[in-house]
Structures are given as structure tokens and as C-alpha cells.
Design an enzyme around this catalytic site. Structure first.
Site, PDB file in Angstrom:
ATOM      1  N   HIS A 104       4.752  -0.026  -0.201  1.00 53.89           N
ATOM      2  CA  HIS A 104       5.492  -0.904   0.709  1.00 53.89           C
ATOM      3  C   HIS A 104       4.537  -1.884   1.379  1.00 53.89           C
ATOM      4  O   HIS A 104       3.321  -1.688   1.401  1.00 53.89           O
ATOM      5  CB  HIS A 104       6.233  -0.084   1.774  1.00 53.89           C
ATOM      6  CG  HIS A 104       5.331   0.793   2.588  1.00 53.89           C
ATOM      7  ND1 HIS A 104       4.845   2.000   2.114  1.00 53.89           N
ATOM      8  CD2 HIS A 104       4.794   0.648   3.840  1.00 53.89           C
ATOM      9  CE1 HIS A 104       4.067   2.561   3.031  1.00 53.89           C
ATOM     10  NE2 HIS A 104       4.016   1.756   4.085  1.00 53.89           N
TER      11      HIS A 104
ATOM     12  N   HIS B 233       0.850  -1.188   0.000  1.00 53.93           N
ATOM     13  CA  HIS B 233       0.000   0.000   0.000  1.00 53.93           C
ATOM     14  C   HIS B 233       0.887   1.240   0.000  1.00 53.93           C
ATOM     15  O   HIS B 233       2.112   1.157   0.155  1.00 53.93           O
ATOM     16  CB  HIS B 233      -0.889   0.011   1.252  1.00 53.93           C
ATOM     17  CG  HIS B 233      -0.094   0.074   2.522  1.00 53.93           C
ATOM     18  ND1 HIS B 233       0.588  -1.025   3.040  1.00 53.93           N
ATOM     19  CD2 HIS B 233       0.179   1.104   3.374  1.00 53.93           C
ATOM     20  CE1 HIS B 233       1.204  -0.675   4.151  1.00 53.93           C
ATOM     21  NE2 HIS B 233       0.978   0.616   4.368  1.00 53.93           N
TER      22      HIS B 233
ATOM     23  N   ARG C 107       6.758  -9.488  16.612  1.00 53.37           N
ATOM     24  CA  ARG C 107       7.461  -8.333  16.034  1.00 53.37           C
ATOM     25  C   ARG C 107       6.837  -7.059  16.585  1.00 53.37           C
ATOM     26  O   ARG C 107       5.637  -6.825  16.433  1.00 53.37           O
ATOM     27  CB  ARG C 107       7.339  -8.365  14.513  1.00 53.37           C
ATOM     28  CG  ARG C 107       7.791  -7.101  13.786  1.00 53.37           C
ATOM     29  CD  ARG C 107       7.267  -7.174  12.354  1.00 53.37           C
ATOM     30  NE  ARG C 107       7.715  -6.100  11.504  1.00 53.37           N
ATOM     31  CZ  ARG C 107       7.100  -4.937  11.348  1.00 53.37           C
ATOM     32  NH1 ARG C 107       6.012  -4.659  12.063  1.00 53.37           N
ATOM     33  NH2 ARG C 107       7.560  -4.037  10.503  1.00 53.37           N
TER      34      ARG C 107
ATOM     35  N   ASP D  68       0.899   5.274   1.854  1.00 56.85           N
ATOM     36  CA  ASP D  68       0.351   5.799   3.106  1.00 56.85           C
ATOM     37  C   ASP D  68      -0.559   7.009   2.942  1.00 56.85           C
ATOM     38  O   ASP D  68      -1.277   7.366   3.882  1.00 56.85           O
ATOM     39  CB  ASP D  68       1.493   6.155   4.068  1.00 56.85           C
ATOM     40  CG  ASP D  68       2.105   4.917   4.711  1.00 56.85           C
ATOM     41  OD1 ASP D  68       1.465   3.855   4.666  1.00 56.85           O
ATOM     42  OD2 ASP D  68       3.228   5.013   5.240  1.00 56.85           O
TER      43      ASP D  68
END
Length: 713
Positions: free
Chosen positions: A617, A545, A627, A547
């Protein structure tokens, strides 16, 4: 005589010919039209026929060229006193006559009817028809064929993100079996090579030798097939005012063929789906084989492999020592010689290289030698000098590039610029290291744990992007409120504010010195792999996508309109840990499938980039562990500044006032600064950014460019 020879040849070469072969590009075009017309049955039929025709054309060319090379061979030399031109071109004409008749019989039409465009050829090289086929078969409810077609395409295009998702869906479907996932275009030498290496690594040397011998034999066979296909028409011939004469045209075409033949070693050494070839693919077989035979106690074959390897690297000291050892161990009457097939391979390759380098030196052009073992003395001196000049020119241009990348001074000491836009194959991208200490990362990770135990606002739930991960998120306001309620440590909540502000100052000073960046949103996020749901997983932790705009891969556009956060200007991710598998950030082209760079998380690493269409990204799947990172978005628009942050800062100020009043009542000497994380993050306006160059592959994946995504993809 020549015609009789060709007629005899054709009788054998066309004995199994199935009849007229319809050109594959026509079948492909009709199949794609049927696909978009949603005529799934006809689309599947035509696409399968196109693949069959493509394979048949390649087989016919290989067979005819091999047969005509035997039957109309260039044997011997014209006598010095004889008409050499007539003798040479007489054989050329015989070979052409043989090829034309052979191909005409096998194809059932003139060979020129089967010349497809470069774009169509590339589609078939990249297995694009299988992409259409898997959809057609799926619509026809032929799941087993759909899965095989999808897998065949995916093997050659492993970075194709849509196909990743499709494969994942297929794995979940009832009725789909594991053996449906088969590569319909599998190359025998790669299957044997990987099996041989596995046996080798397991110290199973007899099995390793058997599979590596199979791989070497299949690789040399594939090499010959590739070389036969190089004898096509002259490619990319430009229109010139002065057309080439006879000998110039012959030379240009012949050198093109030689260069193509030389590149064949790269083709067979590149695993489907990979961009880069395995270095020294043929010599590496011999190196592995000599060790395997030596360990298995067969010194005769080990010596033969060592002698063959030395044809590529005659001064290799370890191998020379092994040869000396083998000669000592073997009987005196044992003659150790290199394999005849390898001798032929090396001699022919050196002859072709010599001709190519002569052409480059005297007629112009360029040559990218695919081999590391090419003897230095084979390269003309003036070409060596040109190579050195190119290297020096590149060194001189490097400071200019670095100067373009240089931004304002970083406001904190000790931070390293690990990768810049150039190294990340894009624009407005950067990676900083050492933004946080190990202690600070641990404290922030403790904040996520304490918030999770408190439950309010930080309960683990399924990720909105994938069912294979749990998702936890904490805003700066919620962290401060939890601290106010006594659920988390005030110092940890304060550290979250400090770390995000430090990141803002770094990004502002690097990308927009002198222009204020405001927080748009701050989110402490953890993604945890669901252990029981990782087998066969192919999806992403976060799909590709942009941002501040809605990405449209097919239209190659990104629409800056709601519901996108159109006011966001820069984005950042501050990583807190690396004790998990997967979870790396990657950037792509606008097509969302061509990966241009990757960033691997670790404590204190900050990746920052502009939020627009130039930086699509995503995040690779987290396949094991948890994570955690602070996700950061910034805007130049003050009206869109993060209001929760303003509230959190006010709560923190109130806490500071209360703490000061409390401190006044305590005895002097009370220690309030036992942890490094509570120390203020003091900026240093004089600090300069440091740059550290990394070799390709250490911190990111390089797609060539070539990652090429559809390249490499």
C-alpha cells in the site's frame, strides 16, 4: 484477370513503400538485449526502429485491406441457379491473392514473418518500448527525447508509480522544457473530443461543435482502422482430437473477426491510460452536437444530429420531443434525415451482432456486447434466459461470500463495515465508518495544533518520503508528557489513548476474535502540502510498501527480515479529517504498480489490514491542505508490545488519582464532563457488524481487474 487486377492495385499501394520492413519483434528483442548490456546507443536505435516497424506494419495492413476491399469487393449475390460456392470462394481467393501480394510488396517479406507473440503485441499496445527508451535516452544525455518517451509511456500507464517518480525528476531538471512533455502516440480524436467538451462546458457552442465534429470524424476513421486490423490469424486455437471441418473452421474464424470488430468501439472509446471506455462514445457525440447546434441557432444541423442519435435510441423521449420541435421550426420542405455515415455504422453493427448472436446460440461461445443501445429483440430468447440465470446464480452466491467475510461481532454500536476484502479486491482488508464522532475528530485535531505550538517533539519538518510535504508526528507518550507539562489538554491526550484502544478492539474482534492483539506503535501523524512546491508534482506522499517485510516488486517477493518490522501482524489508519486534496490510501499488487483498491479519508473512518505481502500500500500525494490520522500497528507478540504506551497509561492513571483527590475537595455539582470526547468509549459485546454495499467508484477505484494494471495501468 484477378492477377492483373492485383498487379494494378499493387503499383499504387506500394508506390511509397520504403523497402523491406524488419519484423518489429526481432528489433524489439535485440533492443532489449542491448538495453540490459547497457549499450545505450544501440538500444535506442533498435527500439526506435522497432516502433517504426510496428507502425509500418499496422499501416500496411490497414492500407492493403482497404485497397483490396475496394478492388476485390464482394458485390452482388450469386444467382440462385448458379454455383454459389464457386462464386463465393472465387471472390475469397481473389481477396486473399490481393492481400498477399500487397502485403508482400509493402513489407518486403512474407506477411507470416511479421506475426509476433501475444506478449510482444501487448507490450507495444501498452507502449512498453518507450519505458526502455526513456532510460536509454537519459543515459545518452538526450533529455528532450527521454522526457518525450517517458511522457508517452506515462500517458498510457498513469498508475505506473516508478514512472511517476521519473516524470517528477525530469520536471526538476534544468534544460527540460514544458513542450518536451508530449505524447508521441497521441490519438487525434481524443484531443479533439476533450477540447470540444471543454468548449461545451464553457458554453462556447460554435467552437464545441467544430471540435466535436472533428472528434467524431477522427473516431470513425480510427474505428475503420481498428476493424481492418481484426482480419488476422485465428487466435488461441486449441489442439483438438477432432479438428474442425471446412465450414466449422470458417465460421469460427469469421465470428472471431466479427467479435473483434465489435470490440473496436471500446478501443476508440478508451482514453490512453484508462481502463474503462466512455459509455456510448459515438451516440454521445451526436447528443452533444445536437445541443450545441441548437444553442448556436443552427436547427437544421441540430435536427440532423437528433435524427442520427435516434438510430441508436429510437424511443428516447427527450430526443423525440426535440425532433418534434425542430420539425415545427424548420420549413415544411426541409427533409430531416440521419447522417449517412451513422446510418451505415448502425446498420453494419446490427448485421454483425445478429450473426454473432446466431453463432453463440447455435455453435456455442460467448459474446460481451460492447453497446448499451443493442435492441433487446436482437438477442435470442434462450440467451436472455441464460443471462437472467447468471444473475440469479450470482445473487445466490452473494450470501455465501458474505458468510465467509463475516467475522466476530464488533464491540461497539453504530460502526458500519463500509468495504470488506471482496469489495477491496484483496484479502484481510476492511474499512469501518463512524469510529469517531465529528467532535472527537476536532478534539484530536486540536491536540495536533497545541502540540505544534508547544514545539517539543512535534515540529513540522520535511517529510522523509517527499520534499513536497511537511511531516508532524506525536506518540501517545509524548502527548501525555505534553499534557503533564500543561502544553496540551489532558482530555485530548486521553482521547488519543481511548481512540487508539477502541480501534484495537475493533480490529481484534474483526480479524482475530479470541486472539489478543497488542499495540506495536501508535503515531498521530499530519502531512501538510508545501504550497509553493506542488506545481507539476508526480510523486507520492508515501511510496508503496508492506508493513512487516521488504517489498521486492521485480522478484514478486516480500522478504520478512530486518530492517522490516517483522513482528507486526495488523495495521490500521484512523482518519481525522478530509478537508485536503489527495492523501488517499491505495493498495497494489506485488508489482507495486497495479492499483487494486483505494480508500478516501474522512473523519472517523478506520481502514485495517494485515501487515504482510498480501497488502502492499501507499499514500497519494497531499497536494493541498493538511491530512491528519492516527497510524496504528499491532502484533500478537507480547514481547514486542509498545512500551511507550505502557508509560503513557501509567501517567494517565497517576493523573486520574490526582484528579480524584482534587475532586473530593471541590463542591458537589462541579461539571467535569462538558465535552463528548471525554466520555468513556463503552463497548457493547452484543453489537453485530453492519454491511453496506456501495456502487463501484463511490468509495474506491475499480482497475479492472483489468486494472489491470498493467492494465490499466
Amino acid at each position: 484477370m484477378a492477377s492483373l487486377l492485383c498487379l494494378c492495385l499493387l503499383a499504387a499501394a506500394t508506390a511509397t513503400s520504403p523497402g523491406r520492413l524488419v519484423p518489429y519483434d526481432l528489433l524489439y528483442a535485440d533492443g532489449v538485449r542491448a538495453y540490459f548490456a547497457r549499450d545505450w546507443g544501440r538500444a535506442a536505435e533498435l527500439l526506435q526502429r522497432a516502433l517504426h516497424s510496428y507502425a509500418g506494419l499496422r499501416a500496411a495492413r490497414r492500407a492493403c485491406r482497404a485497397a483490396c476491399r475496394r478492388e476485390a469487393a464482394f458485390l452482388g449475390r450469386p444467382t440462385g441457379a448458379g454455383p454459389w460456392e464457386a462464386a463465393l470462394f472465387g471472390r475469397v481467393l481473389q481477396r486473399a491473392d490481393c492481400l498477399q501480394h500487397c502485403l508482400g510488396q509493402r513489407l518486403g517479406a512474407a506477411p507470416s514473418a511479421h506475426r509476433a507473440s501475444h506478449a510482444i503485441r501487448r507490450d507495444f499496445e501498452q507502449r512498453e518500448p518507450y519505458n526502455y527508451l526513456q532510460v536509454a535516452f537519459f543515459q545518452l544525455k538526450k533529455l528532450d527525447q527521454a522526457v518525450s518517451a517517458a511522457h508517452t509511456f506515462f500517458v498510457a500507464n498513469p498508475q505506473h508509480l516508478q514512472m511517476r517518480e521519473d516524470i517528477e525528476k525530469y520536471r526538476r531538471m534544468s534544460g527540460v522544457k514544458s513542450d518536451n512533455f508530449r505524447d508521441l502516440e497521441a490519438t487525434p480524436h481524443w484531443e479533439a473530443y476533450e477540447a470540444g467538451v471543454q468548449h461545451y462546458d464553457a458554453d462556447e457552442y460554435l467552437q464545441a461543435a467544430a471540435r466535436l465534429e472533428e472528434s467524431l470524424s477522427e473516431a470513425l476513421s480510427a474505428l475503420e482502422e481498428c476493424r481492418a486490423l481484426c482480419e488476422g490469424p485465428l487466435e488461441d486455437e486449441e489442439e483438438e482430437e477432432m479438428q474442425r471441418g471446412l465450414y466449422e473452421a470458417i465460421a469460427a474464424h469469421y465470428i472471431q473477426v466479427l467479435k473483434c470488430r465489435q470490440q473496436c468501439v471500446l478501443e476508440i472509446a478508451t482514453k490512453p491510460g484508462r481502463i474503462s471506455a466512455t459509455e456510448d462514445f459515438i451516440p454521445s457525440h451526436l447528443d452533444l452536437l445536437q445541443f450545441a447546434y441548437d444553442q448556436a441557432g443552427n436547427q437544421a444541423l441540430a435536427a440532423e444530429c437528433a435524427a442520427s442519435y435516434l438510430l441508436f435510441y429510437p424511443t428516447d423521449k427527450p430526443m423525440l420531443e426535440k425532433m418534434k420541435q425542430y420539425r415545427t421550426e424548420l420549413r415544411e420542405d426541409t427533409v430531416v434525415t440521419a447522417r449517412e455515415s451513422i446510418q451505415h455504422y448502425v446498420q453494419r453493427s446490427l448485421m454483425e451482432k445478429k450473426l454473432i448472436y446466431y453463432a453463440v446460440e447455435h455453435l456455442g461461445g460467448a459474446f460481451n456486447d460492447p453497446d448499451l443501445w443493442t435492441p433487446d429483440e436482437l438477442i435470442p430468447e434462450n440467451l436472455k434466459e441464460k443471462h437472467r440465470e447468471d444473475q440469479e446464480k450470482q445473487k445466490q452466491e452473494t450470501p455465501e461470500v458474505e458468510e465467509m467475510e463475516k467475522r466476530g461481532p464488533l464491540p461497539f454500536e453504530g460502526i458500519a463495515v463500509t468495504m470488506d476484502s471482496r469489495q477491496m479486491n484483496g484479502s484481510q482488508r476492511v474499512v469501518f465508518d463512524r469510529v469517531l464522532t465529528e467532535s472527537e475528530c476536532k478534539d484530536l485535531l486540536r491536540l495536533t495544533k497545541a502540540a505544534g505550538e508547544a514545539g517539543d517533539g512535534y515540529r513540522a519538518r520535511r517529510s522523509p518520503h517527499t520534499p513536497h510535504e511537511r511531516f508532524e508526528g506525536l506518540t501517545v507518550l509524548k502527548a501525555t508528557q505534553l499534557a503533564q507539562n500543561g502544553d496540551v489538554d489532558w482530555r485530548d491526550a486521553k482521547l488519543l489513548l481511548q481512540a487508539s484502544e477502541k480501534s484495537r478492539k475493533i480490529i481484534e474482534s474483526y480479524f482475530t476474535p479470541g486472539k489478543k492483539l497488542h499495540f506495536s506503535f501508535t503515531h498521530l501523524v499530519c502531512r501538510t502540502a508545501v504550497d509553493e512546491e506542488q506545481e507539476g508534482r508526480m510523486d507520492l506522499s508515501h511510496p508503496v510498501h508492506a508493513d512487516n517485510c521488504l517489498l521486492d516488486p521485480e522478484g514478486q517477493e516480500c522478504w520478512k527480515e530486518p530492517p522490516a518490522y517483522v513482528y507486526r501482524d495488523y495495521s490500521g489508519i484512523l482518519y481525522l479529517n478530509d478537508d485536503f486534496q489527495g492523501g488517499g490510501l491505495f493498495f497494489t499488487e506485488m508489482d507495486t504498480v497495479t492499483v487494486t483498491a483505494e480508500v478516501h479519508p474522512k473523519c472517523g473512518r478506520l481502514v485495517a489490514f494485515s501487515s504482510g505481502k498480501e497488502n502492499p500500500h501507499g499514500v497519494w500525494a497531499v497536494s493541498r491542505g493538511r491530512r491528519c490520522a492516527i497510524a496504528l500497528w499491532y502484533t500478537h507478540s507480547q514481547e514486542h508490545a509498545e512500551q511507550d504506551r505502557v508509560k503513557a497509561e501509567k501517567l494517565m492513571e497517576q493523573r486520574a488519582v490526582e484528579q480524584d483527590q482534587s475532586d473530593g475537595e471541590e463542591h458537589p455539582g462541579t461539571d467535569h464532563s462538558s465535552r463528548s470526547s471525554s466520555e468513556p468509549l463503552v463497548p457493547n459485546s452484543g453489537a453485530r457488524p453492519t454491511s453496506r454495499r456501495h456502487k463501484p467508484g463511490l468509495d474506491r477505484t475499480q482497475h479492472p481487474r483489468e486494472l489491470r494494471a498493467r492494465d490499466e495501468f
